[in-house]
Structure formats: structure tokens, C-alpha cells
Design a protein around this motif. Structure first.
Motif, PDB file in Angstrom:
ATOM      1  N   ASN A   1       3.270   6.341   5.230  1.00  0.00           N
ATOM      2  CA  ASN A   1       4.635   6.211   4.703  1.00  0.00           C
ATOM      3  C   ASN A   1       5.320   7.578   4.679  1.00  0.00           C
ATOM      4  O   ASN A   1       6.478   7.736   5.077  1.00  0.00           O
TER       5      ASN A   1
ATOM      6  N   SER B   1      -5.623   3.365   0.067  1.00  0.00           N
ATOM      7  CA  SER B   1      -4.315   3.548  -0.559  1.00  0.00           C
ATOM      8  C   SER B   1      -3.691   4.882  -0.146  1.00  0.00           C
ATOM      9  O   SER B   1      -2.492   4.956   0.151  1.00  0.00           O
TER      10      SER B   1
ATOM     11  N   LYS C   1      -2.402   4.723   3.467  1.00  0.00           N
ATOM     12  CA  LYS C   1      -1.116   4.041   3.574  1.00  0.00           C
ATOM     13  C   LYS C   1       0.017   4.936   3.079  1.00  0.00           C
ATOM     14  O   LYS C   1       1.112   4.956   3.662  1.00  0.00           O
ATOM     15  N   ALA C   2      -0.238   5.677   2.001  1.00  0.00           N
ATOM     16  CA  ALA C   2       0.777   6.588   1.472  1.00  0.00           C
ATOM     17  C   ALA C   2       1.081   7.691   2.489  1.00  0.00           C
ATOM     18  O   ALA C   2       2.234   8.093   2.667  1.00  0.00           O
TER      19      ALA C   2
ATOM     20  N   LYS D   1       6.360   2.411  -3.567  1.00  0.00           N
ATOM     21  CA  LYS D   1       5.727   2.693  -4.859  1.00  0.00           C
ATOM     22  C   LYS D   1       4.216   2.635  -4.658  1.00  0.00           C
ATOM     23  O   LYS D   1       3.627   1.553  -4.575  1.00  0.00           O
ATOM     24  N   ARG D   2       3.600   3.812  -4.547  1.00  0.00           N
ATOM     25  CA  ARG D   2       2.157   3.885  -4.303  1.00  0.00           C
ATOM     26  C   ARG D   2       1.530   4.886  -5.275  1.00  0.00           C
ATOM     27  O   ARG D   2       2.097   5.951  -5.535  1.00  0.00           O
TER      28      ARG D   2
END
Length: 220
Positions: A204, A197, A200-201, A175-176
Motif C-alpha cells: 500500500n 499484515s 500488505k501495508a 487502515k492497517r
């Protein structure tokens, strides 16, 4: 594929298409088969409003239930990878797409309600496979998980899937905020402004895409 809304189908499609389109040797096509057309209408609409330009993959929509197989065959002629975003209903459209799929991805949040919906999707895929006399490759993708906390419900869902022998991605879609911003801004994950952020997304997304590609390749 999932009969439940809000489980992350469109987000999964966008994340996967975003990650795969970074490979310039691949042509990617997204088929929006959801009547709400959140990708073909809302996302493309945002791009047009902001004059972002053409996306790195094609988006096709306005598909009738009885025409979906012919549409997929046509799209396949010009694309290396075709990703279909299905409606939130276990109808004929889902069965038709499953018959020609190299892999069915069933997104679900780590909750009992999503688990029940995922079970319905898996039953539909199995029954469709039996009718076609072939096993349709399928994997469950857990979505919207918290990067910092693993809830009791999350653990129970994973244990239930594993005990039932249901294949699931080892990578979960976290959940980003950037995953939500893709729809809000009309951009792919790799067109968003660089932040920690977003980085990191993207990691993923790439990890999830690598695992999906490995599963498809293993089935061939």
C-alpha cells in the motif's frame, strides 16, 4: 497539510518517507513542523530507547514560523526529497510552506468532518497560490479506509471530491495496524518484522509513493 488533527498527516509523512527511503539513490529529509513533534520527539525517542540506530532519513524540528522557509532552503541543500509534517492549524506556517512546495498533500479520512477540514486546507492553498501568482499543485489523499468495506460516507466523500473537480490520489492509505506500529516501535515500515499484515501495508505504501512521485514528476 490539514487543519484537523487525526486525519493522518504524520502517518502519511512516515509512510511516504519509509517507502522513498528504500531507494538508496535518494536522500530523504523529514521536517517536523508540528508543535507536538510526534516524529521528532516521540518517534525518534522510541528509536533511541530501543537503540534501533539512525533512521534512513533525517528528521529536523524546532522550527519557528518565521524561519520555516530558510530552514527548508537549508535542508534542500543536502536532500533530494523534503517532506514536511505541518501542524493541525491553518496558520502562517502552512502558507509559508505552501509557497515553496512542489506538491501539497491534504490527507483526510472518509468523513464529513475531515472533508470540511480538507476544504479549508484547499482554500488556504488556493489563496496562497493567488498571492504568489502561481498554482500550487495539490492532491487529496484519503486515509484510514477499510480494505474490506466501502462505507456510504466513503462513497459520498469520493463523489463530492470528483464532482468538484478536486484531484485525489487513486491509491488510498488503508487502515492497517503496521501504520500505527511504526510510531509505537520507533521503526520505519520496512524495519518492522515481516508478517502478512506488514507485507500488505508495504505494498500500500509503495503504491501511494509511486503515485505521489508520478504527480510531482508530471508537474516538472
Amino acid at each position: 497539510m490539514s487543519p484537523k488533527g487525526g486525519c493522518g498527516k504524520s502517518t502519511t509523512v512516515m509512510v511516504l518517507a519509509s517507502a522513498l527511503s528504500t531507494n538508496e539513490d535518494l536522500s530523504i529529509a523529514v521536517v517536523d513542523a508540528d508543535p507536538r513533534q510526534s516524529l521528532a520527539r516521540v518517534w525518534i525517542g522510541k528509536r533511541e530507547e530501543s537503540e534501533i540506530g539512525e533512521p534512513p532519513f533525517t528528521v529536523t524540528s524546532e522550527i519557528k514560523e518565521t524561519e520555516i522557509v530558510d530552514m527548508l532552503e537549508k535542508v534542500e541543500e543536502s536532500a533530494d526529497v523534503v517532506i514536511v509534517d505541518l501542524e493541525g492549524a491553518a496558520g502562517l506556517m502552512s502558507s509559508y510552506v505552501a509557497t515553496s512546495a512542489d506538491l501539497c498533500i491534504v490527507p483526510m479520512r472518509p468523513s464529513a468532518l475531515d472533508g470540511d477540514a480538507a476544504g479549508s486546507a484547499l482554500k488556504l492553498i488556493r489563496s496562497t497560490g493567488k498571492a504568489m501568482k502561481r498554482e500550487i499543485p495539490t492532491v487529496v489523499l484519503i486515509t484510514q479506509t477499510d480494505a474490506a468495506i466501502t462505507t456510504r460516507s466513503h462513497r459520498e466523500v469520493v463523489e463530492e471530491l470528483d464532482s468538484a473537480g478536486i484531484r485525489r490520489c487513486s491509491v488510498e492509505l488503508m487502515k492497517r495496524a503496521p501504520f500505527e506500529r511504526m510510531m509505537a516501535e520507533g521503526k520505519t515500515l520496512f524495519e518492522l518484522a515481516d508478517t502478512e499484515s506488514v507485507a500488505k501495508a508495504r505494498e500500500n505504501a509503495k503504491a501511494m509513493a509511486r503515485e505521489i512521485v508520478a504527480i510531482v514528476e508530471a508537474n516538472h
